[in-house]
Design an enzyme around this catalytic site. Structure first.
Site, short mmCIF file in Angstrom:
data_model
loop_
_atom_site.label_atom_id
_atom_site.label_comp_id
_atom_site.label_asym_id
_atom_site.label_seq_id
_atom_site.Cartn_x
_atom_site.Cartn_y
_atom_site.Cartn_z
N GLU A 46 8.55 17.48 -16.80
CA GLU A 46 7.24 17.26 -16.20
C GLU A 46 6.97 18.44 -15.26
OE1 GLU A 46 5.71 14.04 -12.97
OE2 GLU A 46 6.82 13.23 -14.67
N ASP A 57 3.06 12.44 -3.23
CA ASP A 57 4.36 13.10 -3.13
C ASP A 57 4.89 13.12 -1.70
OD1 ASP A 57 4.84 13.97 -5.88
OD2 ASP A 57 3.01 15.12 -5.60
#
Length: 256
Positions: A46, A57
């Site tokens: 990814e 994140d």
């Protein structure tokens, strides 16, 4: 079948999907990273498109985004770097990013260049389900790109089934309602993983967020098809003398 379908046809469990940030640790690191991940046993990769405000994140991936942007990485440059990647790399490749920079780049252009460079699927966590279904689904489909949605422990069954209907490739099961790199125990999510397993969804399921070592990887794989590792790999690259050595040692600890 595409590369993602082929992978799941050949390997049912313990799929190891590794996240890396394009442009990190250096602007031109992506080819070396892909080579090393393929060489040492990753099943899928990814590739994160760096963004200044990656809301899902945690601090490790946020920092890698900042470094990548300072290095000069952008979507156009990433596609240029991936242009000949299929000469050597056979792993399924996903692009993970946020909607704002992709829309500024041009979604149709993004899909066209993704197909041209051999990308297999796309993850855009902030693209709403309704807009995908009514406006963009056919665009991704016409460019042979799987589109992967995220679910969380709080996602209702009805929405999970809707996501399962619209998703292709696999479903990304976020392990907990936290950012990437969290240190929650996978064992506390057993009921959630079992619920997904018992729903008999058409898509395979990979678990992400908080997968950091062999123990958490195997715990996630008990009830799903595999796991996605991001922050822990970014940390390994930060501390390694070289990308190859760091990748080799990291995957050895996870997969051996």
């Amino acid at each position: 079948m595409n590369r993602i379908e082929n992978l799941f046809a050949e390997k049912k469990n313990n799929i190891c999907n590794i996240y890396c940030t394009a442009g990190f640790p250096h602007l031109n690191s992506i080819r070396e990273i892909l080579d090393a991940l393929q060489k040492y046993g990753a099943d899928m990769v990814e590739v994160g498109i760096p963004y200044s405000d990656p809301i899902a994140d945690g601090p490790v991936i946020q920092a890698s985004n900042e470094i990548a942007l300072q290095n000069g990485m952008n979507i156009q440059r990433l596609f240029e770097q991936l242009k000949t990647v299929r000469n050597k790399i056979h792993l399924p490749l996903l692009l993970m990013g946020y909607l704002n920079p992709v829309m500024q780049f041009g979604l149709e252009k993004f899909c066209r260049m993704a197909k041209e460079t051999g990308v297999d699927g796309v993850i855009l966590p902030d693209l709403p389900l309704y807009e995908f279904e009514t406006e963009y689904r056919e665009l991704f489909k016409s460019h042979d790109l799987d589109f992967i949605f995220l679910v969380t422990p709080e996602t209702p069954d009805e929405r999970i089934r809707k996501i399962d209907l619209l998703s292709t490739g696999f479903i990304y099961a976020v392990s907990a309602s936290a950012t990437t790199g969290n240190t929650n125990s996978m064992s506390t999510q057993t009921a959630y993983f079992k619920r997904l397993q018992q729903m008999n969804l058409k898509n395979k399921i990979l678990v992400g967020f908080g997968i950091r070592d062999k123990e958490t990887f195997m715990e996630a794989c008990k009830y799903t098809n595999g796991a996605i590792i991001g922050s822990a790999y970014i940390k390994a690259l930060q501390s390694a003398n070289s990308i190859e050595v760091g990748t080799r040692e990291f995957l050895r600890k996870i997969l051996s």
